[in-house]
Design an enzyme around this catalytic site. Sequence first.
Site, mmCIF file in Angstrom:
data_model
loop_
_atom_site.group_PDB
_atom_site.id
_atom_site.type_symbol
_atom_site.label_atom_id
_atom_site.label_comp_id
_atom_site.label_asym_id
_atom_site.label_seq_id
_atom_site.Cartn_x
_atom_site.Cartn_y
_atom_site.Cartn_z
ATOM 1 N N GLN A 111 1.747 -13.886 -3.555
ATOM 2 C CA GLN A 111 1.696 -14.391 -1.999
ATOM 3 C C GLN A 111 0.848 -15.392 -1.882
ATOM 4 O O GLN A 111 0.443 -16.733 -1.569
ATOM 5 C CB GLN A 111 1.699 -13.437 -0.461
ATOM 6 C CG GLN A 111 2.891 -12.682 -0.305
ATOM 7 C CD GLN A 111 2.329 -11.492 -1.221
ATOM 8 O OE1 GLN A 111 2.100 -11.611 -2.621
ATOM 9 N NE2 GLN A 111 3.729 -10.853 -0.924
ATOM 10 N N ASP A 142 -3.878 -5.231 7.226
ATOM 11 C CA ASP A 142 -2.602 -4.851 7.725
ATOM 12 C C ASP A 142 -2.312 -3.707 9.256
ATOM 13 O O ASP A 142 -1.599 -3.393 9.516
ATOM 14 C CB ASP A 142 -1.300 -4.444 6.817
ATOM 15 C CG ASP A 142 -0.982 -5.216 6.243
ATOM 16 O OD1 ASP A 142 -1.602 -6.501 5.207
ATOM 17 O OD2 ASP A 142 0.476 -6.232 6.507
#
Length: 360
Positions: free
Chosen positions: A210, A251
Amino acid sequence: MDKYSPLGPDELGPSPNIRLEEGSPAVTILDQTLLPNRTEHLTLSGARELHEAIYSLRVRGAPAIGIFAAYAIYVLSARSAETEFEPFYAEFLENKAYLDSSRPTAVNLKKQLDRMDALALKLRALPIPEILRELRGEAFAIHREDIAMCKAISEFGLELIRDGDGILTHCNAGPLATSRYGTGLGTILLAQERGIKLRAYCDETRPLLQGARLTTYELYNAGVDTTLICDNMASIVMREGRINAVFVGCDRVARNGDTANKIGTSGAAILAKHYGVPFYVFCPSSTIDPDCATGAEIKIELREPSEIKEKFFAEPVALEGVKCYNPAFDVTDNELITAIVTERGVCRAPYTESLRALYE
Ligand code: MRU
């Protein structure tokens, strides 16, 4: 390749990464698995393909998953043939559980689905078309709130940097992972807009890359001085004095400030502590999970061995029988974190105290 504008337009539609299609309800996403080489959109409306989009990281990043899930549950509800609340709601709950099962670590998925659920239940006395209108409005509200939160987080982040600073990033916490600006990348993009020049060093972020595929794409296209490094080069760039701060998204944050983020984040935090580099976590306050006392309670997603051995390689890089362990996230202990930057301000240790004000 289309030139991608990471900051996107001011109004929700057309949003660069997620947008609700009107008429025949569906969600259109920019397929992040194809970046940076192809800019392709997917329009999704079935439960299976909506679930798959999250599982396969076509849409990814904790806040973006939450926004997408809110639109997805609206789309599935709008496609229901039920006209009475009880069967309509039973179907809603089934779809909600299915979407929620797509990825376990980011709190945003469950939180936004719960928010949509609470609204549906509250409106149970209304006719189904009115419930649907309200659900649609709620999904837009979730999207708009994220834009405002990312902007506010990024403004607070500006207090932490100086012109010319080198910033190490891990994974992708930019507009693609959120709505606009981003969390971990928001400050870098806002600084760029304001004429403050930063130098970004981006960990490639094995195994799904990513950092290489998405973070450099966003920062480079925005004109930021962007350098890609392999994950195992973070130590040398800190040792050489190139890095003034580490910026990451997250997260899920436990009540004590332990933080789950992309695998490799805790290693970057340990290195930062060793080299005396401040380590900042950026997230909306909704990422704090009041039900989670410490990082030990955060469920870590395990993914396929093929992501390590095969994906992105012309040929497998290890023999077929070799076992792989592929946790997608890790937990950074709170004592390694210099500050957690939210839309409501910069929280510092002791986190049990500073975070409590944000969820109570
Ligand atoms: O597996 P991913 O790509 O969804 O993981 C994303 C991250 O770990 C991000 O850093 C995090 O979700 C914060 S995004 C603002």
